[in-house]
Motif scaffolding. Structure first.
Motif, PDB file in Angstrom:
ATOM      1  N   ALA B 318      15.092   4.989   1.976  1.00 28.20           N
ATOM      2  CA  ALA B 318      15.450   3.582   1.830  1.00 28.20           C
ATOM      3  C   ALA B 318      14.326   2.839   1.091  1.00 28.20           C
ATOM      4  CB  ALA B 318      15.671   2.973   3.212  1.00 28.20           C
ATOM      5  N   ASN B 319      14.693   1.830   0.284  1.00 31.16           N
ATOM      6  CA  ASN B 319      13.678   1.046  -0.429  1.00 31.16           C
ATOM      7  C   ASN B 319      12.718   0.350   0.534  1.00 31.16           C
ATOM      8  OD1 ASN B 319      14.262   1.739  -3.017  1.00 31.16           O
ATOM      9  ND2 ASN B 319      15.468  -0.098  -3.492  1.00 31.16           N
ATOM     10  N   GLY B 320      13.283  -0.126   1.658  1.00 28.66           N
ATOM     11  CA  GLY B 320      12.444  -0.774   2.663  1.00 28.66           C
ATOM     12  C   GLY B 320      11.341   0.159   3.130  1.00 28.66           C
ATOM     13  N   ALA B 321      11.683   1.429   3.295  1.00 31.45           N
ATOM     14  CA  ALA B 321      10.696   2.411   3.736  1.00 31.45           C
ATOM     15  C   ALA B 321       9.627   2.627   2.662  1.00 31.45           C
ATOM     16  CB  ALA B 321      11.388   3.728   4.072  1.00 31.45           C
ATOM     17  N   LYS B 322      10.052   2.594   1.400  1.00 38.25           N
ATOM     18  CA  LYS B 322       9.070   2.747   0.315  1.00 38.25           C
ATOM     19  C   LYS B 322       8.038   1.614   0.372  1.00 38.25           C
ATOM     20  CE  LYS B 322      12.163   5.135  -3.005  1.00 38.25           C
ATOM     21  NZ  LYS B 322      13.484   5.058  -2.357  1.00 38.25           N
ATOM     22  N   GLU B 323       8.508   0.405   0.661  1.00 34.03           N
ATOM     23  CA  GLU B 323       7.600  -0.749   0.749  1.00 34.03           C
ATOM     24  C   GLU B 323       6.708  -0.654   1.992  1.00 34.03           C
ATOM     25  OE1 GLU B 323      11.058  -3.765  -0.667  1.00 34.03           O
ATOM     26  OE2 GLU B 323       9.415  -4.677   0.449  1.00 34.03           O
ATOM     27  N   GLU B 324       7.393  -0.487   3.149  1.00 33.00           N
ATOM     28  CA  GLU B 324       6.704  -0.564   4.436  1.00 33.00           C
ATOM     29  C   GLU B 324       5.707   0.579   4.610  1.00 33.00           C
ATOM     30  OE1 GLU B 324       6.917  -2.676   7.112  1.00 33.00           O
ATOM     31  OE2 GLU B 324       7.970  -3.971   5.674  1.00 33.00           O
ATOM     32  N   LEU B 325       6.180   1.823   4.358  1.00 36.92           N
ATOM     33  CA  LEU B 325       5.379   2.982   4.726  1.00 36.92           C
ATOM     34  C   LEU B 325       4.453   3.442   3.623  1.00 36.92           C
ATOM     35  CD1 LEU B 325       8.108   3.510   6.802  1.00 36.92           C
ATOM     36  CD2 LEU B 325       6.346   5.114   7.505  1.00 36.92           C
ATOM     37  N   LEU B 333       9.691  -2.295  -7.562  1.00 37.46           N
ATOM     38  CA  LEU B 333      11.041  -1.793  -7.270  1.00 37.46           C
ATOM     39  C   LEU B 333      12.091  -2.653  -7.970  1.00 37.46           C
ATOM     40  CD1 LEU B 333      10.615  -0.966  -3.470  1.00 37.46           C
ATOM     41  CD2 LEU B 333      11.344   0.673  -5.211  1.00 37.46           C
ATOM     42  N   ALA B 334      11.912  -3.967  -7.911  1.00 41.29           N
ATOM     43  CA  ALA B 334      12.896  -4.882  -8.495  1.00 41.29           C
ATOM     44  C   ALA B 334      12.903  -4.762 -10.014  1.00 41.29           C
ATOM     45  CB  ALA B 334      12.595  -6.321  -8.072  1.00 41.29           C
ATOM     46  N   GLU B 335      11.712  -4.682 -10.621  1.00 42.02           N
ATOM     47  CA  GLU B 335      11.636  -4.687 -12.079  1.00 42.02           C
ATOM     48  C   GLU B 335      12.090  -3.360 -12.688  1.00 42.02           C
ATOM     49  OE1 GLU B 335       8.369  -5.384 -15.641  1.00 42.02           O
ATOM     50  OE2 GLU B 335       7.803  -5.874 -13.573  1.00 42.02           O
ATOM     51  N   HIS B 336      11.609  -2.242 -12.119  1.00 42.06           N
ATOM     52  CA  HIS B 336      11.847  -0.938 -12.754  1.00 42.06           C
ATOM     53  C   HIS B 336      12.932  -0.114 -12.065  1.00 42.06           C
ATOM     54  CE1 HIS B 336       8.294  -1.618 -15.229  1.00 42.06           C
ATOM     55  NE2 HIS B 336       7.661  -2.015 -14.116  1.00 42.06           N
ATOM     56  N   GLY B 337      13.289  -0.518 -10.859  1.00 43.72           N
ATOM     57  CA  GLY B 337      14.251   0.283 -10.095  1.00 43.72           C
ATOM     58  C   GLY B 337      13.535   1.389  -9.352  1.00 43.72           C
ATOM     59  N   ALA B 338      14.171   1.894  -8.281  1.00 45.99           N
ATOM     60  CA  ALA B 338      13.527   2.910  -7.442  1.00 45.99           C
ATOM     61  C   ALA B 338      13.276   4.198  -8.219  1.00 45.99           C
ATOM     62  CB  ALA B 338      14.385   3.193  -6.209  1.00 45.99           C
ATOM     63  N   LEU B 347       4.421   5.727  -5.360  1.00 53.10           N
ATOM     64  CA  LEU B 347       4.606   6.635  -4.219  1.00 53.10           C
ATOM     65  C   LEU B 347       3.392   7.568  -4.091  1.00 53.10           C
ATOM     66  CD1 LEU B 347       8.378   7.627  -4.730  1.00 53.10           C
ATOM     67  CD2 LEU B 347       7.462   6.324  -2.792  1.00 53.10           C
ATOM     68  N   ALA B 348       2.915   8.078  -5.220  1.00 50.50           N
ATOM     69  CA  ALA B 348       1.741   8.963  -5.202  1.00 50.50           C
ATOM     70  C   ALA B 348       0.510   8.209  -4.723  1.00 50.50           C
ATOM     71  CB  ALA B 348       1.512   9.544  -6.594  1.00 50.50           C
ATOM     72  N   ASP B 349       0.297   7.014  -5.274  1.00 47.34           N
ATOM     73  CA  ASP B 349      -0.853   6.191  -4.857  1.00 47.34           C
ATOM     74  C   ASP B 349      -0.752   5.846  -3.375  1.00 47.34           C
ATOM     75  OD1 ASP B 349      -2.231   6.052  -7.271  1.00 47.34           O
ATOM     76  OD2 ASP B 349      -1.107   4.290  -7.964  1.00 47.34           O
ATOM     77  N   GLY B 350       0.464   5.470  -2.953  1.00 45.38           N
ATOM     78  CA  GLY B 350       0.671   5.069  -1.568  1.00 45.38           C
ATOM     79  C   GLY B 350       0.414   6.212  -0.605  1.00 45.38           C
ATOM     80  N   ALA B 351       0.930   7.391  -0.934  1.00 47.91           N
ATOM     81  CA  ALA B 351       0.727   8.558  -0.067  1.00 47.91           C
ATOM     82  C   ALA B 351      -0.764   8.874   0.034  1.00 47.91           C
ATOM     83  CB  ALA B 351       1.496   9.757  -0.616  1.00 47.91           C
ATOM     84  N   ARG B 352      -1.429   8.836  -1.122  1.00 50.54           N
ATOM     85  CA  ARG B 352      -2.867   9.156  -1.154  1.00 50.54           C
ATOM     86  C   ARG B 352      -3.649   8.164  -0.286  1.00 50.54           C
ATOM     87  NH1 ARG B 352      -6.837   7.919  -5.338  1.00 50.54           N
ATOM     88  NH2 ARG B 352      -8.562   9.415  -5.106  1.00 50.54           N
ATOM     89  N   ALA B 353      -3.311   6.878  -0.428  1.00 55.18           N
ATOM     90  CA  ALA B 353      -4.047   5.841   0.295  1.00 55.18           C
ATOM     91  C   ALA B 353      -3.734   5.861   1.795  1.00 55.18           C
ATOM     92  CB  ALA B 353      -3.716   4.468  -0.290  1.00 55.18           C
ATOM     93  N   ARG B 354      -2.445   5.924   2.147  1.00 59.18           N
ATOM     94  CA  ARG B 354      -2.067   5.822   3.558  1.00 59.18           C
ATOM     95  C   ARG B 354      -2.584   6.994   4.384  1.00 59.18           C
ATOM     96  NH1 ARG B 354       1.834   1.498   4.523  1.00 59.18           N
ATOM     97  NH2 ARG B 354       1.091   0.049   2.937  1.00 59.18           N
ATOM     98  N   PHE B 355      -2.606   8.182   3.772  1.00 62.44           N
ATOM     99  CA  PHE B 355      -3.080   9.356   4.496  1.00 62.44           C
ATOM    100  C   PHE B 355      -4.573   9.594   4.280  1.00 62.44           C
ATOM    101  CE2 PHE B 355       1.472  10.164   4.398  1.00 62.44           C
ATOM    102  CZ  PHE B 355       1.720  10.760   5.622  1.00 62.44           C
ATOM    103  N   GLY B 356      -5.172   8.826   3.357  1.00 65.43           N
ATOM    104  CA  GLY B 356      -6.582   9.056   3.047  1.00 65.43           C
ATOM    105  C   GLY B 356      -6.820  10.430   2.443  1.00 65.43           C
TER     106      GLY B 356
END
Lengths: 428, 428
Positions: B318-325, B333-338, B347-356
């Motif tokens: 879900a897009n909400g999950a992409k934002e939240e998690l 998401l709005a400009e380029h689409g999922a 997603l790559a940056d987020g995974a790297r940052a959230r998991f350290g």
């Protein structure tokens, strides 16, 4: 009278297990739907004499349709078309129009991938792929390789041979053309419908079922029943001609009463039952996985349309990730350890809360081969499903087997737990 | 002189594709290591006449060792032991000591699962499983079914038949005992070592390689070379007797020079290369997946010891999950689409940052069959890997095929991207 077909899968890479065969089973199912009964699937390597012996063996059994897969590439070890032509007694020659079409396909493919190759080498490969037995029906290439339907030479007896490429996508794309070929149509015209029904039990011993089947033996004459025990599930598959439908209905009714407490499906698989229950009730789900590392999420999202009910999941291998991403309290991790019912519950709660889902699933365990202790040996797995109305289903497992067996079984058990919570039936 | 073996996989559930055969390939590899060359793997249903015909066919080819799998359960359709006994001309009888041992195993199993069954039914199943051909070697059960090694009756010619159970864990557990049986030892004594080596290329056309192999033909006489194109990877497997090692070394050296820009491995698989690179360099990784739904995380964690470098992953359907998690900005998401390179990167940056983690991988795309548009048809997938020093590798794919083909290929391409970033070699 049953019409029988035989399948020959060629390729040393399949024979030696480097590539799993995905074509034999798929073809067997297509043939069953057309009323043909597959007696043998034979895997042979890229050796002409082995392929030849196999074709003779199957033809000698009275098989009325033979299908080969693989061995249609441009390299010298791809020899199926040539061996089949010789087997059927038909000379081969290059089909110039087909050669042009294959060449165009190869050019497009190389351009898309940005690959370069020696033009002479490419042309030799194309010529090989466009070499066709006289009198064969050509099946247009889906990838680069054309398929063939090769009947025996005039005056010879024996089944037609359908020659299909190895890549599953190409083979499946070509199948409708193969079925439409005149030589195949003639075989299919003699085939009668063969039905197949499935019952699935959870919690019945195979030996118990065997005793029931022995008692009912007299009534089962027209039914071909096979039972298979897989990951604790007892699957009963029955194949029968259309006129035996009343006999099957009586059999299914009797089993349904005798095993009322363990029959959980009269057809759909476990995965299909869970997916249908979520979709029909408009429920959403999210996963919090440790030892299964994303396998449950991957299995739930395998199904087309799963995005309507799967919101997502977190694979939290590291303890830090369990805290940060799923809100598992550090105190719970410290007190009970990562592999505990408490953490399974916290993973389920955390997944449900973080994704805003109706259901959350938590899995934590020791998949092995390392990481086991006396208190928590390899195979110790805790599962928890938290439902929309506060309902909770939990289960502790002591599994045996390899890392992949422990992971697969854990995911299957999580699906049974979901089934139990959503649909009732035999406890997981 | 090559010693040949044949494998017969029994079970209608395998023949019809409800259960994939995991035993044939595994046994073929074990036999190769022992110096035996497998010519055929034949899958047959639970019909005695089909099994009998297959044993005769393989024995008639001069096969020196036959192995059957499956058909050792307690139900009437489990008939392998009986058919093999008749084939070898040996009468069968219940082995009372074995009957006692099998009964104890069944009792323990039922107690653990909490199942109940009619004692008479259970006893009948146990008796069936403890019925053994005279003169056969009994292989102790790993599950409930004993295995057998059945030589031909005295005065008869033909290969010994090794009878193994169908469940892969049971079969593998029993294999050492089968190899140690005298009748099998006699066959193995005549077998010479058969080596196997693999080269893996990325970006070479199969037809190009075919031309190279034709040119070198004279030098390849002692090498059995098979090539296989799979998901864009060209795998070259060579089998040869020990004395042909120098010939193989020359062949591998020549190919290594000729295809220096596309050879990415002289043995290890893609998965092994990536895992070794992460482990050796002490790097950690986390994933952010959309269309692959956890498959990449599951594939990375398939390997024992992967918990040292995999921190975890998020499946954000879900897009909400992409934002939240994973902190994918709503504006992106709005400009380029999922499904866009920008979201793959986020997603790559987020995974790297959230998991350290040191590395993050992002995958977003349209797996199908629904959800495609003219601008972003099914098979559109964006991949991104973000590395420890700010290095970024990205790739846009236009894939063909089914939902599962698109998901599998996306994961394979993500691993190639990881390989490229970690190890160089041919671009993904």
């Amino acid at each position: 009278m049953v019409t029988r077909a035989g399948i020959v899968v060629t390729g040393t890479e399949v024979l030696t297990g480097r590539v799993p065969d995905r074509n034999g089973p798929w073809l067997a199912e297509q043939l069953r739907r057309l009323g043909l009964d597959v007696g043998h699937v034979v895997v042979v390597g890229d050796r002409p004499e082995d392929l030849r012996a196999t074709l003779s063996f199957l033809a000698g059994l009275g098989t009325e349709l033979l299908i080969t897969t693989g061995g249609l590439g441009p390299t010298a070890d791809d020899l199926t078309a040539q061996v089949v032509a010789e087997f059927q007694g038909r000379p081969s020659a290059v089909d110039p129009a087909l050669e042009g079409r294959v060449a165009a396909v190869v050019e497009r493919l190389m351009a898309r991938r940005g690959w370069v190759a020696d033009p002479a080498a490419t042309a030799a490969g194309v010529r090989k792929q466009a070499t066709v037995p006289a009198g064969a029906t050509v099946l247009e290439p889906v990838g680069t390789a054309p398929g063939l339907v090769v009947p025996p030479a005039d005056g010879r007896a024996g089944p037609p041979v359908v020659v299909l490429p190895g890549p599953p996508g190409e083979l499946r794309g070509m199948w409708p053309a193969a079925v439409a070929a005149p030589a195949v149509g003639a075989v299919l015209a003699g085939a009668a419908e063969l039905r197949q029904e499935t019952l699935r039990l959870w919690g019945t011993l195979e030996a118990q079922l065997a005793a029931t089947l022995r008692e009912m033996e007299a009534e089962l004459a027209d039914l071909e029943i096979t039972t298979c025990l897989r990951e604790g599930e007892l699957e009963i598959v029955t194949r029968f001609p259309a006129q035996a439908q009343p006999a099957y209905d009586r059999f299914a009714g009797l089993l349904g009463r005798e095993y009322a407490s363990t029959v959980f499906s009269t057809g759909p698989t476990l995965d299909e039952l869970v997916a249908a229950a979520l979709a029909e009730r408009g429920l959403t789900i999210a996963t919090g996985e440790s030892c299964t590392g994303g396998l449950l999420a991957a299995r739930l999202t395998e199904r087309p349309g799963s995005s309507t009910y799967v919101l997502g999941g977190v694979t939290a291998y590291a303890n830090g990730a369990k805290e940060e991403l799923l809100g598992v309290p550090r105190a719970v991790l410290a007190e009970h350890g990562a592999v505990s019912p408490e953490v399974a519950r916290a993973l389920a709660d955390g997944a449900r809360a973080r994704f805003g889902a109706d259901l959350g699933v938590g899995i934590t365990g020791v998949a092995g081969p390392g990481g086991g202790t006396d208190a928590k040996p390899v195979g110790t797995v805790h599962l928890c499903v938290v439902g929309p109305d506060g309902a909770v289903a939990e289960r502790a497992l002591g599994l045996h087997g390899s890392r992949s067996a422990v992971r697969d079984r854990s995911v299957t058990m999580a699906l049974h737990l979901l089934r139990e919570l959503l649909l009732g039936g035999p406890p997981a």
